[in-house]
Design a protein around this motif. Structure first.
Motif, PDB file in Angstrom:
ATOM      1  N   PRO A   1       0.821  -1.219   0.000  1.00  0.00           N
ATOM      2  CA  PRO A   1       0.000   0.000   0.000  1.00  0.00           C
ATOM      3  C   PRO A   1       0.855   1.270   0.000  1.00  0.00           C
ATOM      4  CG  PRO A   1      -0.806  -1.576   1.613  1.00  0.00           C
ATOM      5  CD  PRO A   1       0.522  -2.088   1.150  1.00  0.00           C
ATOM      6  N   ARG A   2       0.304   2.316  -0.587  1.00  0.00           N
ATOM      7  CA  ARG A   2       0.950   3.628  -0.617  1.00  0.00           C
ATOM      8  C   ARG A   2      -0.076   4.669  -0.178  1.00  0.00           C
ATOM      9  NH1 ARG A   2       2.439   3.633  -5.534  1.00  0.00           N
ATOM     10  NH2 ARG A   2       0.806   4.977  -6.397  1.00  0.00           N
ATOM     11  N   VAL A   3       0.324   5.578   0.720  1.00  0.00           N
ATOM     12  CA  VAL A   3      -0.595   6.540   1.336  1.00  0.00           C
ATOM     13  C   VAL A   3      -0.274   7.960   0.891  1.00  0.00           C
ATOM     14  CG1 VAL A   3      -1.460   7.469   3.526  1.00  0.00           C
ATOM     15  CG2 VAL A   3      -0.746   5.054   3.373  1.00  0.00           C
ATOM     16  N   LYS A   4      -1.316   8.737   0.643  1.00  0.00           N
ATOM     17  CA  LYS A   4      -1.138  10.177   0.456  1.00  0.00           C
ATOM     18  C   LYS A   4      -2.403  10.894   0.917  1.00  0.00           C
ATOM     19  CE  LYS A   4      -2.625  10.542  -4.409  1.00  0.00           C
ATOM     20  NZ  LYS A   4      -2.220  11.026  -5.758  1.00  0.00           N
TER      21      LYS A   4
ATOM     22  N   MET B   1      -5.903   8.846   0.859  1.00  0.00           N
ATOM     23  CA  MET B   1      -6.018   7.972  -0.305  1.00  0.00           C
ATOM     24  C   MET B   1      -4.959   6.881  -0.171  1.00  0.00           C
ATOM     25  SD  MET B   1      -8.370   9.798  -1.874  1.00  0.00           S
ATOM     26  CE  MET B   1      -8.443   9.328  -3.596  1.00  0.00           C
ATOM     27  N   VAL B   2      -5.406   5.634  -0.116  1.00  0.00           N
ATOM     28  CA  VAL B   2      -4.481   4.514   0.035  1.00  0.00           C
ATOM     29  C   VAL B   2      -4.642   3.577  -1.159  1.00  0.00           C
ATOM     30  CG1 VAL B   2      -3.745   2.580   1.464  1.00  0.00           C
ATOM     31  CG2 VAL B   2      -4.589   4.668   2.550  1.00  0.00           C
TER      32      VAL B   2
ATOM     33  N   ALA C   1       1.323   0.858   6.446  1.00  0.00           N
ATOM     34  CA  ALA C   1       1.548   1.986   5.536  1.00  0.00           C
ATOM     35  C   ALA C   1       1.091   3.299   6.170  1.00  0.00           C
ATOM     36  CB  ALA C   1       0.804   1.749   4.218  1.00  0.00           C
ATOM     37  N   MET C   2      -0.044   3.269   6.863  1.00  0.00           N
ATOM     38  CA  MET C   2      -0.536   4.461   7.557  1.00  0.00           C
ATOM     39  C   MET C   2       0.419   4.879   8.668  1.00  0.00           C
ATOM     40  SD  MET C   2      -3.508   5.608   6.319  1.00  0.00           S
ATOM     41  CE  MET C   2      -4.350   6.416   7.688  1.00  0.00           C
TER      42      MET C   2
ATOM     43  N   ARG D   1       4.541   8.556  10.917  1.00  0.00           N
ATOM     44  CA  ARG D   1       5.872   8.746  11.486  1.00  0.00           C
ATOM     45  C   ARG D   1       6.706   9.713  10.651  1.00  0.00           C
ATOM     46  NH1 ARG D   1       7.463   2.594  13.485  1.00  0.00           N
ATOM     47  NH2 ARG D   1       6.556   2.796  15.577  1.00  0.00           N
ATOM     48  N   LYS D   2       6.606   9.592   9.347  1.00  0.00           N
ATOM     49  CA  LYS D   2       7.334  10.510   8.467  1.00  0.00           C
ATOM     50  C   LYS D   2       6.850  11.940   8.665  1.00  0.00           C
ATOM     51  CE  LYS D   2       8.167  11.588   3.596  1.00  0.00           C
ATOM     52  NZ  LYS D   2       7.863  11.208   2.177  1.00  0.00           N
TER      53      LYS D   2
END
Length: 237
Positions: free
Chosen positions: A103-106, A113-114, A127-128, A133-134
């Motif tokens: 999965p990729r999150v934005k 949106m995942v 992924a969330m 954390r980032k």
């Protein structure tokens, strides 16, 4: 083994255990449990003296864990579920893409949106978590750069990590640690957490001088602290 000693008007109780180690390790956990690990052969009197030398730090940590309330809030990571970031709630939208490896999150147009190859909960949660954390590192580092000249301090090191019972902490070496969940709070509350720990670089305990310094930078810090006490349980995955 249970031991205790008197520090001013406070009785500090702690659980002692021995192990094959070279140094004493002290930990403070909610709801106010102090644990001490000591090298084999060290006498009780010597252990008490060494722990007593850290009494001020222990009292500070006991205060911190007493005022942080966290409970597990079960998330299902499904479409429409709400997640908080900087005090605002954003709904989750899963976009299926079987060609993806993970999965990729934005954050886009008011939604999380995942894009994901499956609806399996654990990979989406991971992924969330990585996204939070980032963003926590980015936000916390940015706000520290803004506030450290106002406090007149320079942290030795800044770490964002998993902390179950604390929003932040300051070590005797000048290192600051922050709970990644703090980035879920509104910006003024995140600033309170950051300035609180920066002030500890000057005043290690919650003394009158500490609170006066904090108030000189954040005059409304009590309102921010109260929000955190009431809503901290919501800041979780």
């Amino acid at each position: 083994m249970h031991l205790s000693f008197q520090y001013g008007d406070t009785t500090i109780d702690f659980e002692l255990s021995y192990s094959r180690r070279k140094t004493i390790a002290i930990s403070v956990e909610a709801p106010g449990r102090v644990s001490v690990k000591a090298p084999l052969g060290l006498s009780e009197d010597e252990i008490i003296n060494r722990v007593k030398s850290k009494a001020r730090w222990i009292v500070q940590k006991l205060y911190e864990v007493k005022n942080v309330k966290t409970i597990a809030v079960k998330k299902e990571f499904v479409n429409g579920e709400s997640f908080m970031y900087l005090g605002r709630n954003y709904s989750l939208q899963l976009i299926m893409d079987t060609k993806m490896r993970k999965p990729r999150v934005k954050l886009y147009q008011g939604k999380f949106m995942v894009a994901t190859p499956s609806r399996e909960e654990e990979p989406i949660k991971k992924a969330m978590l990585n996204w939070y954390r980032k963003k926590a590192r980015e936000q916390i580092n940015e706000r520290i750069k803004y506030y450290q000249p106002k406090v007149g301090v320079q942290p030795a090191r800044i770490t964002v990590k998993e902390q179950k019972k604390r929003w932040g902490s300051c070590s005797s070496r000048g290192n600051l640690n922050f709970n990644w969940r703090a980035v879920m709070a509104p910006s003024p509350v995140l600033d309170y957490i950051i300035v609180h720990e920066l002030c500890h670089l000057k005043h290690h305990t919650h003394s009158r001088e500490f609170w006066n310094l904090l108030a000189s930078i954040l005059p409304d810090y009590k309102n921010r602290r109260e929000w955190l006490k009431k809503n901290g349980v919501r800041l979780n995955l």
